[in-house]
Design a protein around this motif. Structure first.
Motif, PDB file in Angstrom:
ATOM      1  N   VAL A 141       0.876  -1.173   0.000  1.00  0.00           N
ATOM      2  CA  VAL A 141       0.000   0.000   0.000  1.00  0.00           C
ATOM      3  C   VAL A 141       0.911   1.220   0.000  1.00  0.00           C
ATOM      4  N   VAL A 142       0.831   2.037  -1.060  1.00  0.00           N
ATOM      5  CA  VAL A 142       1.710   3.197  -1.209  1.00  0.00           C
ATOM      6  C   VAL A 142       0.881   4.417  -1.558  1.00  0.00           C
ATOM      7  N   ASN A 143       1.474   5.571  -1.377  1.00  0.00           N
ATOM      8  CA  ASN A 143       0.819   6.811  -1.765  1.00  0.00           C
ATOM      9  C   ASN A 143       1.156   7.158  -3.209  1.00  0.00           C
ATOM     10  N   GLU A 144       0.221   7.791  -3.883  1.00  0.00           N
ATOM     11  CA  GLU A 144       0.437   8.198  -5.262  1.00  0.00           C
ATOM     12  C   GLU A 144       1.676   9.086  -5.355  1.00  0.00           C
ATOM     13  N   GLU A 210      -0.637  -7.776  -4.803  1.00  0.00           N
ATOM     14  CA  GLU A 210      -1.654  -6.720  -4.887  1.00  0.00           C
ATOM     15  C   GLU A 210      -1.018  -5.379  -4.510  1.00  0.00           C
ATOM     16  N   LEU A 211      -1.201  -4.394  -5.385  1.00  0.00           N
ATOM     17  CA  LEU A 211      -0.621  -3.075  -5.175  1.00  0.00           C
ATOM     18  C   LEU A 211      -1.749  -2.052  -5.045  1.00  0.00           C
ATOM     19  N   THR A 212      -1.845  -1.439  -3.876  1.00  0.00           N
ATOM     20  CA  THR A 212      -2.875  -0.421  -3.608  1.00  0.00           C
ATOM     21  C   THR A 212      -2.222   0.953  -3.586  1.00  0.00           C
ATOM     22  N   VAL A 213      -2.816   1.894  -4.313  1.00  0.00           N
ATOM     23  CA  VAL A 213      -2.290   3.257  -4.390  1.00  0.00           C
ATOM     24  C   VAL A 213      -3.274   4.211  -3.721  1.00  0.00           C
ATOM     25  N   ASN A 214      -2.833   4.855  -2.649  1.00  0.00           N
ATOM     26  CA  ASN A 214      -3.670   5.838  -1.960  1.00  0.00           C
ATOM     27  C   ASN A 214      -3.582   7.194  -2.661  1.00  0.00           C
TER      28      ASN A 214
END
Length: 334
Positions: A141-144, A210-214
């Motif tokens: 989970v990373v930030n844009e 799975e890669l989540t972009v905040n």
């Protein structure tokens, strides 16, 4: 029974051949017959059969692996339960090795002692191992705007080829044929499922990350709504954000809560509905929808205005104009 004298003979024939690669000679100095068979390739976990021809006038025979004796005639010297004798007769001397592993790879020698000279037959066993991914990046989970590196390491023989690709949503432009996939300044469009494939001639191993972009909220432009007195109406607010935004409604500077003043607020995922069940004159005015998450906020304004029920036309009245209309309606009653 294990014959000590035969062990000495085998040591002279087999171990010298394996360790030194020298031709073995009998007591009469006649050179032994050495034969090299084609390599035998077997997959890890399978069973391999090794055999050599006996011929006539054979007095002793054995199978050796590196510096150890597996079988001397019908006597088993190996303590490995996976190794067993299959055939021992004048025509053939064969052993079986089950559940083959990498430690079984190497040279095997069938040593035969005849009345005149020793004879050896050697074969090299090659063990192939299907690929297995042993080190894979965890779900992220990373930030844009962040720089992202995905790692995929695998074992196998032959050495596996590693490939990365964006699986869902599919993006053929985002791929790599190495163990590392670098994604600089990641955007929200590159969030999703990434697939690592390790492949060799034996098999394929596949795993996913799975890669989540905040990213901070954005809201769709509000659409003004015209309603007549007493009518039921809905104001809509649509927000886009990861993590999902909390939505708040305001009338001027006053926050509106669910159930107060006959107004219902219903949140459904990224959308929020503010419902009037019986519009009154005090409901007309400007409303603000604010979407908030840990990365920021966004808002939009929606005007609830008076709609002429007879003509079907819509008119926006200012507070001064509304006051004039009310006074005019009171005067008309007298």
């Amino acid at each position: 029974m294990k014959n000590p004298m035969f062990c000495v003979v085998l040591t002279g024939i087999g171990i010298a051949l394996i360790q030194q690669g020298l031709p073995v000679r009998s007591q009469g100095e006649s050179q032994s017959d050495n034969k090299q068979m084609d390599n035998v390739t077997v997959r890890q976990g399978e069973t391999v059969f090794l055999s050599c021809l006996q011929g006539e006038f054979v007095t002793r025979t054995a199978w050796l692996n590196r510096s150890s004796i597996l079988y001397a005639g019908e006597d088993k010297w190996s303590v490995d339960p996976r190794v067993s004798l299959v055939v021992l007769n004048q025509d053939e001397f064969a052993i079986k090795i089950e559940d083959v592993d990498l430690t079984d790879e190497g040279q095997y020698i069938c040593a035969v002692q005849t009345r005149s000279r020793p004879r050896t037959t050697s074969v090299h066993v090659i063990v192939q191992v299907p690929p297995k991914i042993v080190n894979l990046s965890k779900d992220l989970v990373v930030n844009e705007g962040s720089n992202v590196t995905l790692m995929c390491l695998a074992n196998g023989k032959p050495e596996p080829v590693i490939m990365w690709r964006m699986l869902s949503p599919s993006d053929n432009s985002l791929s790599s044929d190495t163990e590392v996939l670098d994604i600089p300044f990641i955007t929200r469009q590159r969030a999703g499922t990434y697939e690592c494939t390790a492949a060799n001639d034996i098999a394929v191993d596949v795993q996913t990350v799975e890669l989540t972009v905040n990213y901070p909220p954005s809201v769709s432009e509000g659409r003004d709504v015209g309603l007549t007195l007493g009518q039921r109406g809905v104001l809509l607010c649509e927000a886009d954000a990861v993590p999902m935004a909390d939505i708040e409604w305001y009338r001027d500077d006053r926050r509106i809560f669910n159930g107060l003043d006959g107004i219902e607020i219903e949140d459904a995922g990224a959308n929020s509905k503010l419902t009037f069940f019986n519009v009154s004159e005090t409901d007309y005015g400007n409303y603000t929808c604010i979407a908030i998450n840990k990365l920021g906020s966004a808002n939009t304004s929606i005007v609830l205005f008076v709609q002429d029920g007879n003509s079907g036309t819509s008119t926006v009245f200012t507070p001064t104009c509304l006051l004039f209309i009310i006074l005019l309606q009171l005067l008309l009653k007298f």
